[in-house]
Design a protein around this motif. Structure first.
Motif, PDB file in Angstrom:
ATOM      1  N   TYR A 232      56.594  19.883  44.282  1.00 28.94           N
ATOM      2  CA  TYR A 232      55.947  19.047  43.273  1.00 28.94           C
ATOM      3  C   TYR A 232      54.827  18.184  43.847  1.00 28.94           C
ATOM      4  CZ  TYR A 232      59.939  20.083  40.230  1.00 28.94           C
ATOM      5  OH  TYR A 232      60.884  20.725  39.450  1.00 28.94           O
ATOM      6  N   LEU A 233      54.735  18.097  45.174  1.00 31.50           N
ATOM      7  CA  LEU A 233      53.889  17.087  45.798  1.00 31.50           C
ATOM      8  C   LEU A 233      52.596  17.677  46.352  1.00 31.50           C
ATOM      9  CD1 LEU A 233      56.641  15.150  47.803  1.00 31.50           C
ATOM     10  CD2 LEU A 233      55.984  14.929  45.387  1.00 31.50           C
ATOM     11  N   PRO A 234      51.521  16.885  46.327  1.00 31.72           N
ATOM     12  CA  PRO A 234      50.278  17.326  46.973  1.00 31.72           C
ATOM     13  C   PRO A 234      50.402  17.219  48.485  1.00 31.72           C
ATOM     14  CG  PRO A 234      50.029  15.070  46.220  1.00 31.72           C
ATOM     15  CD  PRO A 234      51.392  15.530  45.749  1.00 31.72           C
ATOM     16  N   GLN A 235      49.453  17.791  49.193  1.00 33.28           N
ATOM     17  CA  GLN A 235      49.457  17.692  50.644  1.00 33.28           C
ATOM     18  C   GLN A 235      49.191  16.270  51.121  1.00 33.28           C
ATOM     19  OE1 GLN A 235      51.083  20.506  51.430  1.00 33.28           O
ATOM     20  NE2 GLN A 235      49.730  20.875  53.169  1.00 33.28           N
ATOM     21  N   ASN A 236      48.344  15.567  50.389  1.00 30.60           N
ATOM     22  CA  ASN A 236      47.976  14.208  50.783  1.00 30.60           C
ATOM     23  C   ASN A 236      47.441  13.468  49.565  1.00 30.60           C
ATOM     24  OD1 ASN A 236      44.963  14.738  50.661  1.00 30.60           O
ATOM     25  ND2 ASN A 236      45.548  16.200  52.259  1.00 30.60           N
ATOM     26  N   ASN A 237      47.004  12.225  49.767  1.00 39.38           N
ATOM     27  CA  ASN A 237      46.587  11.389  48.644  1.00 39.38           C
ATOM     28  C   ASN A 237      45.230  11.752  48.071  1.00 39.38           C
ATOM     29  OD1 ASN A 237      45.167  10.465  50.929  1.00 39.38           O
ATOM     30  ND2 ASN A 237      44.980   8.405  50.085  1.00 39.38           N
ATOM     31  N   LEU A 238      44.500  12.655  48.718  1.00 39.35           N
ATOM     32  CA  LEU A 238      43.193  13.067  48.214  1.00 39.35           C
ATOM     33  C   LEU A 238      43.250  14.360  47.416  1.00 39.35           C
ATOM     34  CD1 LEU A 238      40.955  12.268  51.332  1.00 39.35           C
ATOM     35  CD2 LEU A 238      41.398  10.832  49.321  1.00 39.35           C
ATOM     36  N   GLU A 239      44.408  15.006  47.411  1.00 44.29           N
ATOM     37  CA  GLU A 239      44.552  16.277  46.703  1.00 44.29           C
ATOM     38  C   GLU A 239      45.403  16.106  45.448  1.00 44.29           C
ATOM     39  OE1 GLU A 239      45.863  19.528  49.064  1.00 44.29           O
ATOM     40  OE2 GLU A 239      44.442  19.141  50.704  1.00 44.29           O
ATOM     41  N   ASP A 240      45.216  17.031  44.523  1.00 49.45           N
ATOM     42  CA  ASP A 240      46.047  17.048  43.323  1.00 49.45           C
ATOM     43  C   ASP A 240      47.338  17.811  43.606  1.00 49.45           C
ATOM     44  OD1 ASP A 240      44.279  15.631  41.708  1.00 49.45           O
ATOM     45  OD2 ASP A 240      43.150  17.438  41.191  1.00 49.45           O
ATOM     46  N   PRO A 241      48.397  17.516  42.870  1.00 46.96           N
ATOM     47  CA  PRO A 241      49.646  18.268  43.037  1.00 46.96           C
ATOM     48  C   PRO A 241      49.434  19.742  42.709  1.00 46.96           C
ATOM     49  CG  PRO A 241      50.000  16.273  41.734  1.00 46.96           C
ATOM     50  CD  PRO A 241      48.521  16.442  41.870  1.00 46.96           C
ATOM     51  N   PRO A 242      50.218  20.621  43.301  1.00 45.38           N
ATOM     52  CA  PRO A 242      50.016  22.067  43.098  1.00 45.38           C
ATOM     53  C   PRO A 242      50.424  22.529  41.699  1.00 45.38           C
ATOM     54  CG  PRO A 242      51.975  21.683  44.412  1.00 45.38           C
ATOM     55  CD  PRO A 242      51.328  20.351  44.233  1.00 45.38           C
ATOM     56  N   ARG A 243      49.491  23.099  40.959  1.00 42.98           N
ATOM     57  CA  ARG A 243      49.806  23.639  39.637  1.00 42.98           C
ATOM     58  C   ARG A 243      50.449  25.013  39.784  1.00 42.98           C
ATOM     59  NH1 ARG A 243      45.079  22.941  35.240  1.00 42.98           N
ATOM     60  NH2 ARG A 243      46.814  23.772  34.022  1.00 42.98           N
ATOM     61  N   THR A 244      51.228  25.394  38.808  1.00 42.22           N
ATOM     62  CA  THR A 244      51.900  26.696  38.811  1.00 42.22           C
ATOM     63  C   THR A 244      51.517  27.473  37.563  1.00 42.22           C
ATOM     64  OG1 THR A 244      53.849  25.786  37.697  1.00 42.22           O
ATOM     65  CG2 THR A 244      53.865  25.782  40.105  1.00 42.22           C
ATOM     66  N   ASP A 245      51.748  28.768  37.613  1.00 41.87           N
ATOM     67  CA  ASP A 245      51.529  29.594  36.432  1.00 41.87           C
ATOM     68  C   ASP A 245      52.476  29.159  35.324  1.00 41.87           C
ATOM     69  OD1 ASP A 245      49.606  31.076  37.766  1.00 41.87           O
ATOM     70  OD2 ASP A 245      51.054  32.553  38.485  1.00 41.87           O
ATOM     71  N   LEU A 246      51.987  29.199  34.108  1.00 45.82           N
ATOM     72  CA  LEU A 246      52.771  28.727  32.969  1.00 45.82           C
ATOM     73  C   LEU A 246      53.416  29.907  32.255  1.00 45.82           C
ATOM     74  CD1 LEU A 246      53.600  26.273  31.295  1.00 45.82           C
ATOM     75  CD2 LEU A 246      51.555  26.590  29.910  1.00 45.82           C
TER      76      LEU A 246
END
Length: 478
Positions: A232-246
């Motif tokens: 659920y988490l991004p790599q760091n504070n400058l990136e967005d969290p990883p989206r998944t296929d819906l």
């Protein structure tokens, strides 16, 4: 006699093999009997197959390096309680601190597998100084990269600080222990191990202190929890969290939500039933589920986007906020804001728990902490009133005036300065339609359409940019 290149290579292999020695047959059997792995085995089982790259192999006391989880980079250290630190007591901690530095510099999550043993708390001034250097790095990494601590063995004395400074702490039942005080000073007889578990075991910290976000049944369960949490988490504070296929349709409606919304206002129901019917695939990773049960927090996905969820739980304290519940929610909100995770808040509370006990425990301070966290957050914020939203409770649960981006309510919701005094009061002055007319809400929505409306709202503010006045930092009422 001069050594050939082959001789040097063979010597290197021999020295590394010796450095990686993980005990004789007796130690291995003892670990297996406890259901425990060695420090290196734990790392290998956590990471993707063949992805672990070990660093500083010649320094004993911890296994460190980097690898991948679900194809994403992660840095990891794993304490080795079976290796006596001796003269290297300072170096093994500095070895772990080096990994924190690398994680920060390269913008990747940090996972610490803690098993310090009980003898290391008094390892001397050098080791204590090195521990303090590790704490400093934990603080510097806070809000920069996600930090996850897995407590798989004792972490006592000064070794207790580092896992507590992580964003999330997972403890293995029957093995992980965290405490500052010397258990020898604790009064009472009986079984020593049982006493240590009561003092600072997984159940104590997941049910009574709130330190542990999750309690794992065993090491395998613990490692699975780490992998799921990182998804659920991004790599760091400058990136967005990883989206998944819906795969769960964004336009899916659910008539069962009509029934849940029509439940009598005095009846108790589990807010997780609502979340199950709104979130993608009904999946919800709840955190700290056994502490402060009147507030539910955790991670989920909505329209393929990860987000944090904060919800009142009517089945405990009638959904009222208290000291522990406010603190639990506030810290979670601040994490989500630090790492670009949108917030979904489900409101169903008549306000705060009353009485001398709560006031003396600092309910005003803790309530202010929650208000502060929501007001400070600049990520997309969605708020849905599914039941009651009375007075100070509504103010604290991310109302329009905490700068929520979209505020919705179900038609059976009640919004007002206080609890209703009668049926007419309930149906009229506290109607969500009155709140909408007064600008407290953006819309009153049909319960069955909750999922598509929330997904549309989240998409509408996904590129939100909202600043705050420049300053060194605020002074949250800790």
């Amino acid at each position: 006699m001069d050594m050939t290149a082959e001789d040097h290579t063979e010597r290197l292999r021999r020295l590394k093999s010796q450095a990686r020695f993980e005990g004789g047959p007796e130690q291995i059997v003892a670990r297996r009997r406890r259901g425990a792995g060695s420090a290196r085995e734990r790392v290998v089982r956590l990471l993707d197959s063949h992805s672990f790259v070990e660093l500083d192999v010649f320094i004993k006391g911890a296994v460190t390096g980097h690898g991948k989880i679900d194809g994403r980079d992660v840095y990891v250290f794993s304490e080795d309680a079976e290796t006596l630190p001796g003269a290297a007591g300072e170096m093994f901690v500095r070895k772990m601190a080096k990994i924190v530095d690398l994680a920060m510099k390269n913008g990747a999550p940090l996972v610490g597998l803690y098993d310090s043993g009980r003898a290391r708390g008094g390892a001397g001034a050098g080791s204590s100084a090195a521990r303090a250097d590790l704490y400093f790095r934990n603080v510097m990494a806070s809000g920069l990269i996600p930090q996850i601590a897995a407590v798989m063995g004792p972490c006592t004395g000064s070794a207790a600080y580092s896992p507590a400074l992580a964003d999330f702490t997972i403890m293995v039942k029957g093995a992980g222990q965290v405490f500052l005080s010397d258990p020898a000073l604790e009064e009472g007889g009986g079984d020593a191990e049982a006493g240590l578990e009561q003092l600072g075991g997984a159940r104590t910290h997941s049910e009574r202190s709130g330190l542990a976000h999750l309690a794992a049944d065993d090491e395998t369960d613990c490692l699975d929890m780490i992998r799921r949490l990182l998804s659920y988490l991004p790599q760091n504070n400058l990136e967005d969290p990883p989206r998944t296929d819906l795969f769960d349709p964004a336009d899916r409606t659910d008539e069962e939500l009509e029934r849940l919304s029509a439940a009598d206002v005095d009846a108790s129901h589990d807010v997780r039933a609502v979340l199950e019917r709104v979130l993608d695939e009904g999946e919800f990773l709840e955190l700290v589920p056994e502490w402060a049960k009147n507030v539910v927090i955790g991670f989920a996905r909505l329209g393929g986007r990860p987000l944090g969820v904060v919800a009142n739980q009517r089945g405990y304290l009638d959904g009222r906020l208290d000291v522990d519940g406010a603190a639990k929610a506030a810290r979670f909100v601040r994490f989500c804001d630090a790492f670009n995770l949108p917030l979904l808040t489900l409101v169903d509370t008549p306000g705060f728990a009353a009485g001398k006990e709560q006031e003396h425990a600092g309910i005003v301070r803790e309530a202010s902490k929650l208000v502060y966290a929501f007001c400070e957050a600049t990520v997309p914020k969605l708020t849905l009133v599914i039941g009651r939203a009375y007075g100070e409770g509504f103010d604290a649960m991310c109302s329009k005036y905490a700068r929520a981006d979209f505020n919705f309510a179900w038609p059976a919701a009640e919004i007002g300065a206080g609890a209703p005094q009668g049926i007419l009061d309930r149906q009229d002055s506290r109607s969500p339609f009155e709140a909408a007319l007064s600008g407290h809400l953006d819309d009153v929505i049909e319960p069955a359409e909750t999922r598509p409306r929330l997904i549309a709202a989240l998409g509408a503010c996904a590129s939100k940019r909202e600043g705050r006045p420049p300053k060194k930092h605020g002074n949250i009422p800790l």
